[in-house]
Design a protein around this motif. Structure first.
Motif, mmCIF file in Angstrom:
data_model
loop_
_atom_site.group_PDB
_atom_site.id
_atom_site.type_symbol
_atom_site.label_atom_id
_atom_site.label_comp_id
_atom_site.label_asym_id
_atom_site.label_seq_id
_atom_site.Cartn_x
_atom_site.Cartn_y
_atom_site.Cartn_z
ATOM 1 N N GLU A 36 0.843 -1.180 0.043
ATOM 2 C CA GLU A 36 0.005 -0.213 -0.179
ATOM 3 C C GLU A 36 0.895 1.321 -0.047
ATOM 4 O O GLU A 36 0.479 2.288 -0.663
ATOM 5 C CB GLU A 36 -0.849 0.197 1.176
ATOM 6 N N ILE A 37 1.754 1.356 0.592
ATOM 7 C CA ILE A 37 2.851 2.418 0.762
ATOM 8 C C ILE A 37 3.677 2.684 -0.491
ATOM 9 O O ILE A 37 3.481 3.641 -0.993
ATOM 10 C CB ILE A 37 3.972 2.208 1.785
ATOM 11 N N ILE A 38 3.844 1.579 -1.016
ATOM 12 C CA ILE A 38 4.763 1.422 -2.406
ATOM 13 C C ILE A 38 3.579 2.109 -3.332
ATOM 14 O O ILE A 38 4.074 3.008 -4.317
ATOM 15 C CB ILE A 38 5.143 0.264 -2.749
ATOM 16 N N ARG A 39 2.082 1.811 -3.623
ATOM 17 C CA ARG A 39 1.387 2.239 -4.324
ATOM 18 C C ARG A 39 1.048 3.683 -4.288
ATOM 19 O O ARG A 39 0.990 4.342 -4.940
ATOM 20 C CB ARG A 39 -0.035 1.326 -4.232
ATOM 21 N N ARG A 95 4.319 10.200 -7.213
ATOM 22 C CA ARG A 95 5.317 10.626 -8.280
ATOM 23 C C ARG A 95 4.627 10.983 -9.255
ATOM 24 O O ARG A 95 5.060 11.822 -10.295
ATOM 25 C CB ARG A 95 6.263 9.406 -8.362
ATOM 26 N N ARG A 96 3.624 10.053 -9.704
ATOM 27 C CA ARG A 96 2.854 10.403 -11.107
ATOM 28 C C ARG A 96 2.061 11.827 -11.018
ATOM 29 O O ARG A 96 2.186 12.409 -11.923
ATOM 30 C CB ARG A 96 1.787 9.118 -11.266
ATOM 31 N N ALA A 97 1.654 12.004 -9.821
ATOM 32 C CA ALA A 97 1.144 13.428 -9.697
ATOM 33 C C ALA A 97 2.009 14.284 -10.034
ATOM 34 O O ALA A 97 1.728 15.464 -10.460
ATOM 35 C CB ALA A 97 0.065 13.463 -8.609
ATOM 36 N N LEU A 98 3.293 14.420 -9.176
ATOM 37 C CA LEU A 98 4.224 15.493 -9.321
ATOM 38 C C LEU A 98 4.813 15.487 -10.794
ATOM 39 O O LEU A 98 4.787 16.542 -11.149
ATOM 40 C CB LEU A 98 5.461 14.940 -8.446
ATOM 41 N N GLN A 99 4.790 14.340 -11.444
ATOM 42 C CA GLN A 99 5.410 14.248 -12.959
ATOM 43 C C GLN A 99 4.146 14.968 -13.926
ATOM 44 O O GLN A 99 4.517 15.746 -14.746
ATOM 45 C CB GLN A 99 5.557 12.897 -13.408
ATOM 46 N N ALA A 100 3.000 14.963 -13.564
ATOM 47 C CA ALA A 100 1.935 15.408 -14.446
ATOM 48 C C ALA A 100 1.769 16.809 -14.198
ATOM 49 O O ALA A 100 1.691 17.547 -15.214
ATOM 50 C CB ALA A 100 0.540 14.730 -13.981
#
Length: 76
Positions: free
Chosen positions: A33-36, A42-47
């Motif tokens: 859960e922590i990894i997800r 990370r995806r939100a920051l990249q977006a």
């Protein structure tokens, strides 16, 4: 050392070991859960970094609208 002291030391050792193993198991069970969650962050920051800032978006829309207005004048 008496039998009472030896028994207390053994019980304390097993109690601490059980507590330690329980805590490790709890952390390991929550690890996926922590990894997800980390990947989602990370995806939100990249977006957010890939998307133009609001100021850049306003500037590009102003340039586009000015360009269309000039094209309209040339065709008229």
């Amino acid at each position: 050392m008496s039998w009472d002291n030896a028994t207390l030391i053994i019980l304390a050792t097993f109690g601490c070991t059980t507590l330690l193993l329980t805590q490790i198991a709890e952390v390991l069970s929550k690890l996926p859960e922590i990894i997800r969650a980390w990947h989602e962050v990370r995806r939100a920051l990249q977006a957010r970094s890939d998307a133009p800032s609001p100021q850049e978006a306003d500037e590009s829309s102003n340039i586009t609208s000015r360009g269309n207005a000039q094209d309209d004048r040339h065709h008229a």
